[in-house]
Write a protein that holds these residues in place. Structure first.
Motif, PDB file in Angstrom:
ATOM      1  N   GLU A  63       0.808  -1.222   0.000  1.00  0.00           N
ATOM      2  CA  GLU A  63       0.000   0.000   0.000  1.00  0.00           C
ATOM      3  C   GLU A  63       0.839   1.270   0.000  1.00  0.00           C
ATOM      4  N   ARG A  64       2.118   1.170   0.306  1.00  0.00           N
ATOM      5  CA  ARG A  64       3.002   2.344   0.301  1.00  0.00           C
ATOM      6  C   ARG A  64       3.793   2.480  -1.004  1.00  0.00           C
ATOM      7  N   ALA A  65       3.621   1.521  -1.902  1.00  0.00           N
ATOM      8  CA  ALA A  65       4.407   1.525  -3.143  1.00  0.00           C
ATOM      9  C   ALA A  65       3.799   2.470  -4.171  1.00  0.00           C
ATOM     10  N   ASP A  66       4.625   3.354  -4.684  1.00  0.00           N
ATOM     11  CA  ASP A  66       4.199   4.223  -5.773  1.00  0.00           C
ATOM     12  C   ASP A  66       4.227   3.451  -7.083  1.00  0.00           C
ATOM     13  N   PRO A  67       3.448   3.879  -8.092  1.00  0.00           N
ATOM     14  CA  PRO A  67       3.563   3.257  -9.405  1.00  0.00           C
ATOM     15  C   PRO A  67       5.020   3.314  -9.874  1.00  0.00           C
ATOM     16  N   GLY A  68       5.499   2.206 -10.388  1.00  0.00           N
ATOM     17  CA  GLY A  68       6.881   2.105 -10.826  1.00  0.00           C
ATOM     18  C   GLY A  68       7.761   1.332  -9.857  1.00  0.00           C
ATOM     19  N   TRP A  69       7.309   1.191  -8.602  1.00  0.00           N
ATOM     20  CA  TRP A  69       8.090   0.453  -7.616  1.00  0.00           C
ATOM     21  C   TRP A  69       7.827  -1.035  -7.765  1.00  0.00           C
ATOM     22  N   PHE A  70       8.856  -1.836  -7.601  1.00  0.00           N
ATOM     23  CA  PHE A  70       8.704  -3.279  -7.487  1.00  0.00           C
ATOM     24  C   PHE A  70       9.828  -3.810  -6.624  1.00  0.00           C
ATOM     25  N   GLN A  71       9.587  -4.944  -6.016  1.00  0.00           N
ATOM     26  CA  GLN A  71      10.595  -5.560  -5.170  1.00  0.00           C
ATOM     27  C   GLN A  71      11.578  -6.314  -6.062  1.00  0.00           C
ATOM     28  N   PRO A  72      12.853  -5.955  -6.030  1.00  0.00           N
ATOM     29  CA  PRO A  72      13.813  -6.645  -6.900  1.00  0.00           C
ATOM     30  C   PRO A  72      14.106  -8.061  -6.399  1.00  0.00           C
ATOM     31  N   PHE A  73      14.069  -8.985  -7.315  1.00  0.00           N
ATOM     32  CA  PHE A  73      14.396 -10.383  -7.018  1.00  0.00           C
ATOM     33  C   PHE A  73      15.474 -10.836  -7.997  1.00  0.00           C
ATOM     34  N   PRO A  74      16.276 -11.818  -7.616  1.00  0.00           N
ATOM     35  CA  PRO A  74      17.275 -12.328  -8.547  1.00  0.00           C
ATOM     36  C   PRO A  74      16.656 -13.003  -9.779  1.00  0.00           C
ATOM     37  N   TRP A  75      15.461 -13.568  -9.621  1.00  0.00           N
ATOM     38  CA  TRP A  75      14.778 -14.258 -10.718  1.00  0.00           C
ATOM     39  C   TRP A  75      13.422 -13.615 -10.952  1.00  0.00           C
ATOM     40  N   ARG A  76      13.015 -13.576 -12.230  1.00  0.00           N
ATOM     41  CA  ARG A  76      11.696 -13.011 -12.556  1.00  0.00           C
ATOM     42  C   ARG A  76      11.157 -13.701 -13.801  1.00  0.00           C
ATOM     43  N   LEU A  77       9.851 -13.918 -13.790  1.00  0.00           N
ATOM     44  CA  LEU A  77       9.132 -14.498 -14.928  1.00  0.00           C
ATOM     45  C   LEU A  77       7.982 -13.567 -15.265  1.00  0.00           C
ATOM     46  N   GLU A  78       7.661 -13.459 -16.546  1.00  0.00           N
ATOM     47  CA  GLU A  78       6.595 -12.554 -16.996  1.00  0.00           C
ATOM     48  C   GLU A  78       5.602 -13.318 -17.880  1.00  0.00           C
ATOM     49  N   TRP A  79       4.314 -12.988 -17.720  1.00  0.00           N
ATOM     50  CA  TRP A  79       3.255 -13.559 -18.548  1.00  0.00           C
ATOM     51  C   TRP A  79       2.312 -12.465 -18.994  1.00  0.00           C
ATOM     52  N   GLU A  80       2.279 -12.195 -20.292  1.00  0.00           N
ATOM     53  CA  GLU A  80       1.289 -11.255 -20.808  1.00  0.00           C
ATOM     54  C   GLU A  80      -0.055 -11.964 -20.805  1.00  0.00           C
ATOM     55  N   ILE A  81      -1.091 -11.216 -20.441  1.00  0.00           N
ATOM     56  CA  ILE A  81      -2.431 -11.792 -20.363  1.00  0.00           C
ATOM     57  C   ILE A  81      -3.418 -10.896 -21.094  1.00  0.00           C
ATOM     58  N   PHE A  82      -4.572 -11.418 -21.389  1.00  0.00           N
ATOM     59  CA  PHE A  82      -5.642 -10.680 -22.057  1.00  0.00           C
ATOM     60  C   PHE A  82      -5.172 -10.077 -23.383  1.00  0.00           C
ATOM     61  N   VAL A  83      -4.272 -10.750 -24.078  1.00  0.00           N
ATOM     62  CA  VAL A  83      -3.737 -10.209 -25.340  1.00  0.00           C
ATOM     63  C   VAL A  83      -4.633 -10.630 -26.496  1.00  0.00           C
TER      64      VAL A  83
END
Length: 83
Positions: A63-83
């Protein structure tokens, strides 16, 4: 249920946020991050800003995160949806 109760964990809130953004015409994706490539610890949303040509991270569980903030992790996976 997430919207009605105002509660849920990260995947519940990201599903609701991505659905709302997609219904408004935005392209969204899920992003999962973790400490290893086999164990993901957190999920957040990214929305594509076509006028900027970039993805904007949105984390509805922090709730304190501004748009653009994310928690950095060593690994990340992405899935586009509703395309």
């Amino acid at each position: 249920w997430t919207l009605a109760t105002g509660s849920g964990d990260c995947d519940d809130k990201v599903t609701a946020l991505c659905s709302l953004l997609a219904s408004a015409g935005f392209v969204t994706r899920f992003v999962a991050g973790g400490m290893s490539e086999t164990v993901m610890d957190h999920v957040w949303c990214e929305v594509f800003l076509d006028w900027r040509g970039e993805w904007l991270p949105l984390d509805p569980t922090n709730e304190r995160a501004d748009p653009g903030w994310f928690q950095p992790f060593p690994w990340r996976l992405e899935w586009e949806i509703f395309v």
